[in-house]
Design an enzyme around this catalytic site. Structure first.
Site, PDB file in Angstrom:
ATOM      1  N   CYS A  43       0.825  -1.210   0.000  1.00 30.39           N
ATOM      2  CA  CYS A  43       0.000   0.000   0.000  1.00 30.39           C
ATOM      3  C   CYS A  43       0.859   1.260   0.000  1.00 30.39           C
ATOM      4  CB  CYS A  43      -0.927  -0.023   1.213  1.00 30.39           C
ATOM      5  SG  CYS A  43      -1.944   1.443   1.315  1.00 30.39           S
ATOM      6  N   CYS A  48      -1.620   1.723  -2.990  1.00 30.72           N
ATOM      7  CA  CYS A  48      -2.601   2.801  -2.767  1.00 30.72           C
ATOM      8  C   CYS A  48      -1.997   4.197  -2.755  1.00 30.72           C
ATOM      9  CB  CYS A  48      -3.310   2.637  -1.416  1.00 30.72           C
ATOM     10  SG  CYS A  48      -3.328   1.008  -0.698  1.00 30.72           S
ATOM     11  N   LYS A  51      -0.059   5.410  -5.977  1.00 33.43           N
ATOM     12  CA  LYS A  51      -1.079   5.442  -7.024  1.00 33.43           C
ATOM     13  C   LYS A  51      -1.977   6.671  -6.893  1.00 33.43           C
ATOM     14  CE  LYS A  51      -4.882   3.884  -6.013  1.00 33.43           C
ATOM     15  NZ  LYS A  51      -5.734   2.760  -5.787  1.00 33.43           N
ATOM     16  N   TYR A 178      -9.545  -3.074 -10.984  1.00 31.31           N
ATOM     17  CA  TYR A 178      -9.397  -1.691 -10.538  1.00 31.31           C
ATOM     18  C   TYR A 178      -8.013  -1.130 -10.808  1.00 31.31           C
ATOM     19  CZ  TYR A 178      -6.991  -2.637  -6.045  1.00 31.31           C
ATOM     20  OH  TYR A 178      -6.088  -2.987  -5.074  1.00 31.31           O
ATOM     21  N   GLU A 182      -7.384   2.160 -13.074  1.00 33.14           N
ATOM     22  CA  GLU A 182      -6.768   3.341 -12.465  1.00 33.14           C
ATOM     23  C   GLU A 182      -5.559   3.818 -13.279  1.00 33.14           C
ATOM     24  OE1 GLU A 182      -8.177   2.623  -7.860  1.00 33.14           O
ATOM     25  OE2 GLU A 182      -6.189   1.909  -8.429  1.00 33.14           O
ATOM     26  N   HIS A 437     -26.677  22.093   0.196  1.00 34.92           N
ATOM     27  CA  HIS A 437     -26.731  22.638  -1.159  1.00 34.92           C
ATOM     28  C   HIS A 437     -25.754  23.785  -1.332  1.00 34.92           C
ATOM     29  CE1 HIS A 437     -28.623  23.536  -4.990  1.00 34.92           C
ATOM     30  NE2 HIS A 437     -28.647  24.808  -4.633  1.00 34.92           N
ATOM     31  N   GLU A 442     -25.628  15.946  -2.125  1.00 34.66           N
ATOM     32  CA  GLU A 442     -27.047  16.144  -1.787  1.00 34.66           C
ATOM     33  C   GLU A 442     -27.950  15.215  -2.599  1.00 34.66           C
ATOM     34  OE1 GLU A 442     -28.873  19.978  -2.829  1.00 34.66           O
ATOM     35  OE2 GLU A 442     -27.246  20.323  -4.245  1.00 34.66           O
TER      36      GLU A 442
HETATM   37  C1  LIG Z   1      -1.286  -0.774  -7.484  1.00 33.63           C
HETATM   38  C2  LIG Z   1      -2.092  -1.087  -6.261  1.00 33.63           C
HETATM   39  C3  LIG Z   1      -3.030  -0.185  -5.807  1.00 33.63           C
HETATM   40  C4  LIG Z   1      -3.768  -0.456  -4.668  1.00 33.63           C
HETATM   41  N1  LIG Z   1      -4.682   0.463  -4.259  1.00 33.63           N
HETATM   42  C5  LIG Z   1      -5.409   0.227  -3.138  1.00 33.63           C
HETATM   43  C6  LIG Z   1      -6.348   1.208  -2.680  1.00 33.63           C
HETATM   44  O1  LIG Z   1      -6.534   2.260  -3.291  1.00 33.63           O
HETATM   45  N2  LIG Z   1      -7.021   0.954  -1.520  1.00 33.63           N
HETATM   46  C7  LIG Z   1      -6.829  -0.217  -0.820  1.00 33.63           C
HETATM   47  O2  LIG Z   1      -7.455  -0.389   0.227  1.00 33.63           O
HETATM   48  N3  LIG Z   1      -5.965  -1.164  -1.253  1.00 33.63           N
HETATM   49  C8  LIG Z   1      -5.251  -0.958  -2.401  1.00 33.63           C
HETATM   50  N4  LIG Z   1      -4.341  -1.898  -2.824  1.00 33.63           N
HETATM   51  C9  LIG Z   1      -4.256  -3.189  -2.076  1.00 33.63           C
HETATM   52  C10 LIG Z   1      -3.407  -3.035  -0.827  1.00 33.63           C
HETATM   53  O3  LIG Z   1      -2.149  -2.527  -1.163  1.00 33.63           O
HETATM   54  C11 LIG Z   1      -3.285  -4.396  -0.155  1.00 33.63           C
HETATM   55  O4  LIG Z   1      -4.576  -4.903   0.083  1.00 33.63           O
HETATM   56  C12 LIG Z   1      -2.557  -4.303   1.187  1.00 33.63           C
HETATM   57  O5  LIG Z   1      -1.281  -3.743   1.022  1.00 33.63           O
HETATM   58  C13 LIG Z   1      -2.467  -5.693   1.823  1.00 33.63           C
HETATM   59  O6  LIG Z   1      -1.721  -5.643   2.998  1.00 33.63           O
HETATM   60  P1  LIG Z   1      -0.915  -6.924   3.505  1.00 33.63           P
HETATM   61  O7  LIG Z   1      -0.388  -6.561   4.842  1.00 33.63           O
HETATM   62  O8  LIG Z   1      -1.737  -8.132   3.363  1.00 33.63           O
HETATM   63  O9  LIG Z   1       0.284  -7.117   2.468  1.00 33.63           O
HETATM   64  P2  LIG Z   1       1.377  -6.087   1.890  1.00 33.63           P
HETATM   65  O10 LIG Z   1       1.051  -4.675   2.189  1.00 33.63           O
HETATM   66  O11 LIG Z   1       1.542  -6.491   0.473  1.00 33.63           O
HETATM   67  O12 LIG Z   1       2.669  -6.458   2.704  1.00 33.63           O
HETATM   68  C14 LIG Z   1       3.321  -7.680   2.556  1.00 33.63           C
HETATM   69  C15 LIG Z   1       4.800  -7.445   2.835  1.00 33.63           C
HETATM   70  O13 LIG Z   1       5.436  -8.703   3.050  1.00 33.63           O
HETATM   71  C16 LIG Z   1       6.730  -8.640   2.481  1.00 33.63           C
HETATM   72  N5  LIG Z   1       7.161 -10.035   2.290  1.00 33.63           N
HETATM   73  C17 LIG Z   1       6.606 -10.969   1.476  1.00 33.63           C
HETATM   74  N6  LIG Z   1       7.215 -12.156   1.641  1.00 33.63           N
HETATM   75  C18 LIG Z   1       8.165 -11.977   2.590  1.00 33.63           C
HETATM   76  C19 LIG Z   1       9.116 -12.834   3.213  1.00 33.63           C
HETATM   77  N7  LIG Z   1       9.174 -14.132   2.898  1.00 33.63           N
HETATM   78  N8  LIG Z   1       9.954 -12.319   4.135  1.00 33.63           N
HETATM   79  C20 LIG Z   1       9.885 -10.999   4.476  1.00 33.63           C
HETATM   80  N9  LIG Z   1       9.002 -10.152   3.925  1.00 33.63           N
HETATM   81  C21 LIG Z   1       8.140 -10.627   3.001  1.00 33.63           C
HETATM   82  C22 LIG Z   1       6.527  -7.841   1.204  1.00 33.63           C
HETATM   83  O14 LIG Z   1       7.738  -7.291   0.753  1.00 33.63           O
HETATM   84  C23 LIG Z   1       5.539  -6.787   1.680  1.00 33.63           C
HETATM   85  O15 LIG Z   1       6.192  -5.634   2.139  1.00 33.63           O
HETATM   86  C24 LIG Z   1      -3.564  -1.664  -3.949  1.00 33.63           C
HETATM   87  C25 LIG Z   1      -2.620  -2.589  -4.401  1.00 33.63           C
HETATM   88  C26 LIG Z   1      -1.891  -2.310  -5.541  1.00 33.63           C
HETATM   89  C27 LIG Z   1      -0.890  -3.309  -6.025  1.00 33.63           C
END
Ligand SMILES: Cc1cc2nc3c(=O)[nH]c(=O)nc-3n(C[C@H](O)[C@H](O)[C@H](O)COP(=O)(O)OP(=O)(O)OC[C@H]3O[C@@H](n4cnc5c(N)ncnc54)[C@H](O)[C@@H]3O)c2cc1C
Length: 448
Positions: A43, A48, A51, A178, A182, A437, A442
């Site tokens: 994110c 997010c 973006k 999405y 976007e 308004h 509204e």
């Molecule tokens: C382009 C794009 C736009 C988005 N826009 C939106 C939006 O507008 N609104 C919204 O709500 N959501 C949006 N999302 C979705 C949102 O980013 C995810 O839903 C959210 O980040 C999920 O959180 P998470 O903690 O599950 O995983 P992540 O935030 O993906 O975190 C996972 C982390 O684990 C790390 N990792 C993975 N494997 C390992 C490992 N083996 N050892 C150590 N580290 C590891 C990765 O490097 C990463 O940093 C968007 C996603 C993308 C790709």
């Protein structure tokens, strides 16, 4: 508990992992988190946040154009991709630093390297260090899917799109979810020639059909080209470095960038899940119970890797619930009803609750109210795009089951309206509210 190095070892410092680590530590747990890329996760680093900043940056094109009708003359207008890109990347670093500081302030030990699981209580870092933990939390997120076709190595995903060295004059986007819509909107607004290629003829599956049609009409009028029912079959690199995209029976499409946005799969590859006996679901996700527990007693999973609702606020809620339940003496679960969502397309689209189709299937007797209007700012700017708001109501109880909106600022408006849907308010409650308004919002209380 003293037998383990940590009470909790979190793998992945993204939206869910950071929240779970911080809250568990604030409840007194000894917590470590491993992150293989950058603190903040998808994110903050490549989702997010950057973006949305690109969306803001691209809106100036429209606003500067519309400004003339409001009396403004803007001379020498020019766009510099490198400035926008670098401003965005700088801000990403600022937020990453803030997240890192928050973890440190909460005494969360941070390991900036990849971690794998070695057993129900064991974790190994890429550097070879091994740790034990009473509980392990998998918060590794999801990863973009890259379809298999010749030349896919010349294509990029959302991971790379924020770093483009040059502004692409011609962009092909594969996908119509999405993220695809976007970025199609961003590049189109910034002046690229954008072609969206999709294997079906449906965009934004899951959103209300009328809103999707409206977005399609408006974006086509704004110059985005759509090629439906023809996935990319081959991408060739030309001598001048540009790309040639082959899809279905279409003539090859020249492009500077081919962005693949065909979905995200749970990030579990090489994680060592088998060593702890953790089973995967049909889509490669980690199935969990309502408290995030996997098939292994001491291992939990939250966020995108569980493939429930892949949104940041959901991952954060899951991280909070996990930490409060396991370490805070306050067991609770996440309620997945009425999660609002938005598409920051141009114009944006936002929704909460059931679509008209879903409501008809579930409730049968449904009333739909809609307002199809030209926002005042579009009228002044001689822009012919119309907004569309819909209220889906249970005809038996008058309860609002869903709100669907497309138009300027609809995500901002919908967040407030989502409270009403979540609270189970009725159409008569909306009717009883006096309009504010003049506003676009509204329309929500004026539908009869
Ligand atoms: C382009 C794009 C736009 C988005 N826009 C939106 C939006 O507008 N609104 C919204 O709500 N959501 C949006 N999302 C979705 C949102 O980013 C995810 O839903 C959210 O980040 C999920 O959180 P998470 O903690 O599950 O995983 P992540 O935030 O993906 O975190 C996972 C982390 O684990 C790390 N990792 C993975 N494997 C390992 C490992 N083996 N050892 C150590 N580290 C590891 C990765 O490097 C990463 O940093 C968007 C996603 C993308 C790709």
């Amino acid at each position: 508990m003293a037998d383990y190095d940590y009470d909790l070892f979190v793998i992945g410092a993204g939206s869910g992992g950071v929240r779970a680590s911080r809250i568990a530590a604030s409840h007194g747990a000894r917590v470590a988190v491993a992150e293989e890329y950058r603190i903040g996760g998808t994110c903050v680093i490549r989702g997010c946040v950057p973006k949305k900043m690109l969306v803001y940056g691209s809106h100036f094109a429209e606003e500067l154009q519309d400004a003339a009708n409001y009396g403004w003359t803007v001379e020498g207008m020019k766009f510099d991709w490198a400035v926008l890109r670098d401003t965005v990347l700088r801000d990403v670093t600022r937020i990453e630093t803030a997240y890192t500081a928050t973890l440190s302030n909460n005494q969360v030990e941070q390991y900036l390297e990849r971690a794998t699981i070695t057993g129900p209580h064991g974790v190994k870092l890429a550097s070879g260090k091994e740790f034990t933990a009473k509980l392990i939390l998998i918060a590794t997120g999801a990863w973009p899917v890259m379809p298999d076709f010749p030349g896919n190595e010349h294509c990029i995903t959302s991971n790379e799109v924020f770093h483009l060295p040059e502004f692409p004059k011609r962009v092909v986007v594969q996908g119509a979810g999405y993220i695809a819509m976007e970025f199609a909107g961003i590049f189109n607004a910034l002046g690229s020639r954008v072609t969206v290629i999709n294997r079906s003829d449906v965009i934004l599956r899951g959103y209300d059909e009328q809103l999707r049609d409206r977005l399609l009409q408006i974006t086509m009028a704004r110059g985005i080209e759509y090629k439906f029912n023809c996935p990319i079959t081959k991408v060739e690199k030309q001598e001048d470095g540009s790309l040639l995209v082959h899809a279905g029976k279409l003539d090859p499409i020249p492009a500077d960038v081919v962005l693949i946005a065909t979905g995200r799969k749970p990030n579990v590859a090489g994680l060592g899940l088998e060593s702890a006996g953790i089973e995967l679901g049909a889509k490669g996700e980690i199935p969990v119970d309502k408290h995030g527990r996997t098939s292994t007693e001491s291992v939990f999973a939250i966020g995108d890797v569980t493939d429930r609702i892949q949104l940041t606020p959901v991952a954060i809620r899951e991280g909070q619930a996990f930490a409060d339940t396991q370490f805070g003496g306050n067991p609770h679960t996440v309620d997945y009803e009425c999660v609002p969502s938005a598409v920051f397309s141009q114009p944006p689209l936002a929704a909460v609750g059931l679509t008209e189709g879903e409501a008809r299937n579930a409730y049968g007797n449904v009333k739909v109210y809609s307002s199809d209007f030209r926002p005042m700012r579009n009228v002044f700017a001689e822009r012919h795009e119309r907004g569309l708001y819909k209220l889906v109501v249970d005809a038996n109880t008058d309860r609002i089951l869903g709100i669907h909106m497309i138009g300027p600022d609809s995500p901002e408006i919908l967040q407030a309206a989502a409270i009403a849907v979540k609270a189970g308010l009725k159409k008569s409650d909306f009717d009883a509210t006096i309009a504010l308004h003049p506003s676009m919002a509204e329309e929500l209380v004026l539908m009869r």
